[in-house]
Design a protein around this motif. Structure first.
Motif, mmCIF file in Angstrom:
data_model
loop_
_atom_site.group_PDB
_atom_site.id
_atom_site.type_symbol
_atom_site.label_atom_id
_atom_site.label_comp_id
_atom_site.label_asym_id
_atom_site.label_seq_id
_atom_site.Cartn_x
_atom_site.Cartn_y
_atom_site.Cartn_z
ATOM 1 N N LEU A 52 9.538 8.962 71.768
ATOM 2 C CA LEU A 52 10.760 8.188 71.138
ATOM 3 C C LEU A 52 10.732 8.122 69.683
ATOM 4 O O LEU A 52 11.589 7.685 68.988
ATOM 5 C CB LEU A 52 11.153 7.189 71.906
ATOM 6 N N CYS A 55 13.787 9.079 67.165
ATOM 7 C CA CYS A 55 15.097 8.992 67.694
ATOM 8 C C CYS A 55 15.934 8.111 67.052
ATOM 9 O O CYS A 55 16.210 7.025 67.528
ATOM 10 C CB CYS A 55 14.834 8.707 69.142
ATOM 11 N N LEU A 141 16.729 14.616 72.491
ATOM 12 C CA LEU A 141 15.801 13.921 73.421
ATOM 13 C C LEU A 141 15.846 14.574 74.748
ATOM 14 O O LEU A 141 14.911 14.852 75.304
ATOM 15 C CB LEU A 141 16.152 12.402 73.495
ATOM 16 N N SER A 153 16.339 9.345 78.998
ATOM 17 C CA SER A 153 17.993 9.340 78.140
ATOM 18 C C SER A 153 18.835 8.839 79.144
ATOM 19 O O SER A 153 19.810 8.128 78.531
ATOM 20 C CB SER A 153 18.134 10.728 77.898
#
Length: 257
Positions: A52, A55, A141, A153
């Motif tokens: 992550l 992100c 992602l 997600s």
């Protein structure tokens, strides 16, 4: 940044490897997931989880500064006074805010309340641009998740309106990390009897979500203070509100001239 890795002997004896999906060429110049997976035996259970880091769902104002590049590339060297000041600046204000930088560079009279108003209420970014960036990051992602053993997600899409899931473009919140942990345990077939939430958090460089972003994405949660867990990077050594954040930003920007 720590660069300590398990030895090849340790990896060969490993029965369970849980690794983030780190690419061969990556932002932090660390060893990839494939490197570690390639070193374990066939008997080992391998769980690859989504990475992550980076992100950036709702911080369009955040830009990577030269300071951060220096930290990433030369984190293992002793810095001179000039660089030390830059590093302190980064720890105090976190990311470069392109809007605050533009106002400071313009030479306009710096009025803290007006800058706070901009962050809270002005339509600095259009709803269309905000949604476009959000959807692109989610798609990126989901593409990462295609090679992973768990996904996250769907949780983000279900929860992002209710709770702040990222402190800044690099660091997921405690809530998001906890959910990843639950999914790893589920993947291993381990039932959760009781949870002990982690009290610490990766919020030492946390930044505010702009009001226009919260409005466009229909976020429901309030955000009065940031850096509530790790406020040692704050000038005031306490959690900060928007006015604190702007004042600190301007102060350290001036110190770095």
């Amino acid at each position: 940044m720590r660069t300590e890795y398990p030895t090849e002997e340790d990896l060969a004896e490993c029965d369970l490897l849980i690794t983030q999906d780190i690419r061969e060429e990556n932002y932090l110049n660390v060893k990839s997931a494939n490197y570690f997976i390639g070193k374990v035996s066939d008997r080992a259970t391998v769980i690859r989880v989504p990475n992550l880091f980076g992100c950036n769902l709702y911080f369009p104002q955040c830009k990577e500064s030269d300071t951060e590049k220096i930290m990433r590339m030369h984190s293992d060297v002793i810095v001179e006074n000039r660089l030390a000041t830059k590093l302190k600046l980064w720890h105090m204000i976190g990311w470069e805010d392109e809007n605050l930088e533009r106002i400071i560079a313009s030479g306009e009279v710096l009025i803290t309340d007006a800058m706070v108003e901009m962050i809270e209420n002005q339509e600095v970014y259009s709803a269309e641009d905000i949604w476009d960036k959000f959807n692109k990051e989610i798609s990126k992602l989901q593409k990462r998740e295609s090679v992973c053993d768990i996904s996250i997600s769907d949780y983000i899409l279900n929860e992002y309106k209710k709770v702040k899931l990222f402190y800044d473009p690099h660091h997921p919140s405690k809530e998001l990390i906890h959910e990843k942990g639950r999914r790893i345990l589920s993947c291993l077939g381990i039932e959760i009897d009781e949870e002990t939430p982690c009290k610490s958090a990766l919020d030492s460089t946390e930044v505010f979500i702009y009001g226009c972003v919260k409005k466009a994405l229909e976020m429901e949660f309030e955000e009065h203070l940031i850096r509530k867990n790790r406020y040692w990077g704050s000038f005031y050594q306490r959690p900060m509100d928007r006015k604190d954040y702007v004042e600190i930003y301007m102060y350290w920007n001036a110190c770095n001239d």
